[in-house]
Design a protein around this motif. Sequence first.
Motif, PDB file in Angstrom:
ATOM      1  N   ASN A  61       0.798  -1.226   0.000  1.00 25.90           N
ATOM      2  CA  ASN A  61       0.000   0.000   0.000  1.00 25.90           C
ATOM      3  C   ASN A  61       0.831   1.277   0.000  1.00 25.90           C
ATOM      4  O   ASN A  61       0.358   2.324   0.412  1.00 25.90           O
ATOM      5  CB  ASN A  61      -0.977   0.010   1.180  1.00 25.90           C
ATOM      6  N   LYS A  62       2.059   1.178  -0.391  1.00 22.36           N
ATOM      7  CA  LYS A  62       2.904   2.356  -0.495  1.00 22.36           C
ATOM      8  C   LYS A  62       3.310   2.516  -1.956  1.00 22.36           C
ATOM      9  O   LYS A  62       3.537   1.545  -2.658  1.00 22.36           O
ATOM     10  CB  LYS A  62       4.161   2.229   0.362  1.00 22.36           C
ATOM     11  N   VAL A  63       3.416   3.749  -2.378  1.00 24.43           N
ATOM     12  CA  VAL A  63       3.854   4.017  -3.737  1.00 24.43           C
ATOM     13  C   VAL A  63       5.280   4.539  -3.675  1.00 24.43           C
ATOM     14  O   VAL A  63       5.557   5.558  -3.050  1.00 24.43           O
ATOM     15  CB  VAL A  63       2.944   5.052  -4.434  1.00 24.43           C
ATOM     16  N   LYS A  64       6.174   3.800  -4.277  1.00 23.89           N
ATOM     17  CA  LYS A  64       7.568   4.209  -4.324  1.00 23.89           C
ATOM     18  C   LYS A  64       7.877   4.596  -5.769  1.00 23.89           C
ATOM     19  O   LYS A  64       7.714   3.800  -6.686  1.00 23.89           O
ATOM     20  CB  LYS A  64       8.480   3.068  -3.901  1.00 23.89           C
ATOM     21  N   LYS A  65       8.308   5.816  -5.965  1.00 25.66           N
ATOM     22  CA  LYS A  65       8.591   6.289  -7.318  1.00 25.66           C
ATOM     23  C   LYS A  65      10.046   6.026  -7.656  1.00 25.66           C
ATOM     24  O   LYS A  65      10.936   6.316  -6.866  1.00 25.66           O
ATOM     25  CB  LYS A  65       8.281   7.777  -7.441  1.00 25.66           C
ATOM     26  N   ARG A  66      10.237   5.457  -8.825  1.00 19.96           N
ATOM     27  CA  ARG A  66      11.584   5.220  -9.348  1.00 19.96           C
ATOM     28  C   ARG A  66      11.823   6.205 -10.475  1.00 19.96           C
ATOM     29  O   ARG A  66      11.031   6.302 -11.396  1.00 19.96           O
ATOM     30  CB  ARG A  66      11.697   3.799  -9.894  1.00 19.96           C
ATOM     31  N   TYR A  67      12.918   6.910 -10.411  1.00 20.35           N
ATOM     32  CA  TYR A  67      13.274   7.860 -11.455  1.00 20.35           C
ATOM     33  C   TYR A  67      14.458   7.299 -12.234  1.00 20.35           C
ATOM     34  O   TYR A  67      15.581   7.294 -11.752  1.00 20.35           O
ATOM     35  CB  TYR A  67      13.611   9.232 -10.871  1.00 20.35           C
ATOM     36  N   LEU A  68      14.176   6.806 -13.409  1.00 19.46           N
ATOM     37  CA  LEU A  68      15.212   6.248 -14.252  1.00 19.46           C
ATOM     38  C   LEU A  68      15.899   7.359 -15.035  1.00 19.46           C
ATOM     39  O   LEU A  68      15.292   8.376 -15.358  1.00 19.46           O
ATOM     40  CB  LEU A  68      14.594   5.232 -15.219  1.00 19.46           C
ATOM     41  N   TYR A  69      17.163   7.144 -15.355  1.00 21.64           N
ATOM     42  CA  TYR A  69      17.919   8.171 -16.069  1.00 21.64           C
ATOM     43  C   TYR A  69      17.255   8.530 -17.400  1.00 21.64           C
ATOM     44  O   TYR A  69      17.174   9.694 -17.762  1.00 21.64           O
ATOM     45  CB  TYR A  69      19.353   7.704 -16.307  1.00 21.64           C
ATOM     46  N   ASN A  70      16.738   7.535 -18.097  1.00 15.34           N
ATOM     47  CA  ASN A  70      16.113   7.817 -19.390  1.00 15.34           C
ATOM     48  C   ASN A  70      14.724   8.425 -19.249  1.00 15.34           C
ATOM     49  O   ASN A  70      14.080   8.723 -20.244  1.00 15.34           O
ATOM     50  CB  ASN A  70      16.062   6.558 -20.255  1.00 15.34           C
ATOM     51  N   ALA A  71      14.265   8.641 -18.019  1.00 15.11           N
ATOM     52  CA  ALA A  71      12.959   9.259 -17.793  1.00 15.11           C
ATOM     53  C   ALA A  71      13.038  10.789 -17.829  1.00 15.11           C
ATOM     54  O   ALA A  71      12.014  11.449 -17.850  1.00 15.11           O
ATOM     55  CB  ALA A  71      12.385   8.812 -16.451  1.00 15.11           C
ATOM     56  N   TYR A  72      14.252  11.331 -17.848  1.00 12.16           N
ATOM     57  CA  TYR A  72      14.416  12.781 -17.891  1.00 12.16           C
ATOM     58  C   TYR A  72      14.283  13.250 -19.338  1.00 12.16           C
ATOM     59  O   TYR A  72      15.128  12.947 -20.175  1.00 12.16           O
ATOM     60  CB  TYR A  72      15.783  13.194 -17.338  1.00 12.16           C
ATOM     61  N   LYS A  73      13.192  13.969 -19.622  1.00 14.10           N
ATOM     62  CA  LYS A  73      12.932  14.427 -20.981  1.00 14.10           C
ATOM     63  C   LYS A  73      12.314  15.821 -20.940  1.00 14.10           C
ATOM     64  O   LYS A  73      11.623  16.173 -20.000  1.00 14.10           O
ATOM     65  CB  LYS A  73      11.936  13.502 -21.688  1.00 14.10           C
ATOM     66  N   THR A  74      12.548  16.571 -22.006  1.00 12.85           N
ATOM     67  CA  THR A  74      11.833  17.827 -22.162  1.00 12.85           C
ATOM     68  C   THR A  74      10.447  17.486 -22.717  1.00 12.85           C
ATOM     69  O   THR A  74      10.253  16.401 -23.282  1.00 12.85           O
ATOM     70  CB  THR A  74      12.554  18.768 -23.139  1.00 12.85           C
ATOM     71  N   PRO A  75       9.481  18.373 -22.560  1.00 12.06           N
ATOM     72  CA  PRO A  75       8.158  18.101 -23.125  1.00 12.06           C
ATOM     73  C   PRO A  75       8.214  17.846 -24.633  1.00 12.06           C
ATOM     74  O   PRO A  75       7.465  17.026 -25.161  1.00 12.06           O
ATOM     75  CB  PRO A  75       7.361  19.364 -22.802  1.00 12.06           C
ATOM     76  N   TYR A  76       9.122  18.507 -25.339  1.00 13.62           N
ATOM     77  CA  TYR A  76       9.262  18.281 -26.776  1.00 13.62           C
ATOM     78  C   TYR A  76       9.735  16.860 -27.063  1.00 13.62           C
ATOM     79  O   TYR A  76       9.223  16.180 -27.957  1.00 13.62           O
ATOM     80  CB  TYR A  76      10.219  19.303 -27.380  1.00 13.62           C
ATOM     81  N   GLU A  77      10.711  16.386 -26.304  1.00 13.40           N
ATOM     82  CA  GLU A  77      11.194  15.021 -26.485  1.00 13.40           C
ATOM     83  C   GLU A  77      10.095  14.007 -26.207  1.00 13.40           C
ATOM     84  O   GLU A  77       9.960  13.007 -26.902  1.00 13.40           O
ATOM     85  CB  GLU A  77      12.391  14.753 -25.576  1.00 13.40           C
ATOM     86  N   LYS A  78       9.316  14.272 -25.168  1.00 17.96           N
ATOM     87  CA  LYS A  78       8.203  13.377 -24.824  1.00 17.96           C
ATOM     88  C   LYS A  78       7.155  13.376 -25.937  1.00 17.96           C
ATOM     89  O   LYS A  78       6.628  12.325 -26.303  1.00 17.96           O
ATOM     90  CB  LYS A  78       7.582  13.834 -23.497  1.00 17.96           C
ATOM     91  N   LEU A  79       6.866  14.549 -26.498  1.00 12.82           N
ATOM     92  CA  LEU A  79       5.897  14.654 -27.591  1.00 12.82           C
ATOM     93  C   LEU A  79       6.357  13.846 -28.798  1.00 12.82           C
ATOM     94  O   LEU A  79       5.563  13.132 -29.413  1.00 12.82           O
ATOM     95  CB  LEU A  79       5.697  16.118 -27.979  1.00 12.82           C
ATOM     96  N   LYS A  80       7.637  13.932 -29.127  1.00 10.53           N
ATOM     97  CA  LYS A  80       8.160  13.208 -30.280  1.00 10.53           C
ATOM     98  C   LYS A  80       8.025  11.699 -30.116  1.00 10.53           C
ATOM     99  O   LYS A  80       7.879  10.979 -31.094  1.00 10.53           O
ATOM    100  CB  LYS A  80       9.632  13.551 -30.523  1.00 10.53           C
ATOM    101  N   LYS A  81       8.052  11.206 -28.885  1.00  2.00           N
ATOM    102  CA  LYS A  81       7.981   9.768 -28.629  1.00  2.00           C
ATOM    103  C   LYS A  81       6.556   9.209 -28.706  1.00  2.00           C
ATOM    104  O   LYS A  81       6.368   8.011 -28.793  1.00  2.00           O
ATOM    105  CB  LYS A  81       8.561   9.439 -27.239  1.00  2.00           C
ATOM    106  N   LEU A  82       5.554  10.097 -28.663  1.00  3.41           N
ATOM    107  CA  LEU A  82       4.167   9.634 -28.694  1.00  3.41           C
ATOM    108  C   LEU A  82       3.812   9.040 -30.054  1.00  3.41           C
ATOM    109  O   LEU A  82       4.301   9.486 -31.088  1.00  3.41           O
ATOM    110  CB  LEU A  82       3.211  10.793 -28.407  1.00  3.41           C
ATOM    111  N   LEU A  83       2.954   8.039 -30.028  1.00  4.00           N
ATOM    112  CA  LEU A  83       2.427   7.510 -31.283  1.00  4.00           C
ATOM    113  C   LEU A  83       1.478   8.537 -31.875  1.00  4.00           C
ATOM    114  O   LEU A  83       0.716   9.180 -31.157  1.00  4.00           O
ATOM    115  CB  LEU A  83       1.679   6.199 -31.029  1.00  4.00           C
ATOM    116  N   ASP A  84       1.503   8.708 -33.172  1.00  2.00           N
ATOM    117  CA  ASP A  84       0.661   9.696 -33.865  1.00  2.00           C
ATOM    118  C   ASP A  84       0.830  11.097 -33.278  1.00  2.00           C
ATOM    119  O   ASP A  84      -0.140  11.834 -33.101  1.00  2.00           O
ATOM    120  CB  ASP A  84      -0.818   9.296 -33.816  1.00  2.00           C
ATOM    121  N   ALA A  85       2.057  11.466 -32.978  1.00  2.92           N
ATOM    122  CA  ALA A  85       2.323  12.768 -32.361  1.00  2.92           C
ATOM    123  C   ALA A  85       1.966  13.924 -33.292  1.00  2.92           C
ATOM    124  O   ALA A  85       1.651  15.014 -32.832  1.00  2.92           O
ATOM    125  CB  ALA A  85       3.789  12.863 -31.956  1.00  2.92           C
ATOM    126  N   GLU A  86       1.963  13.675 -34.596  1.00  2.00           N
ATOM    127  CA  GLU A  86       1.656  14.737 -35.564  1.00  2.00           C
ATOM    128  C   GLU A  86       0.250  15.281 -35.387  1.00  2.00           C
ATOM    129  O   GLU A  86      -0.014  16.435 -35.705  1.00  2.00           O
ATOM    130  CB  GLU A  86       1.825  14.227 -37.004  1.00  2.00           C
TER     131      GLU A  86
END
Length: 84
Positions: free
Chosen positions: A19-44
């Motif tokens: 019942n506890k939520v432990k957040k893991r922050y992976l190195y590859n999880a650090y992205k700018t919003p633009y980088e995250k947008l580019k990774k989305l399917l059908d981002a266009e």
Amino acid sequence: SYFISPAVRVYSRNNRQKNKVKKRYLYNAYKTPYEKLKKLLDAEKYLTKEVTFEKLSEISMRHTDNEMVRTVQERRIKMFDKIW
């Protein structure tokens, strides 16, 4: 006009244990919003007709992330000075 926040965001993965939520922050999880947008399917489909990923990539390559943050902050201050 469009605005892409240059600030880096962290996208976490939640692990549930006893019942506890432990957040893991992976190195590859650090992205700018633009980088995250580019990774989305059908981002266009999230872009307007005038805006393409080629144009956005060109803009993102002109300045470093820190330069863009500084520019955005300066413009935000000017905008709020006009409002208030």
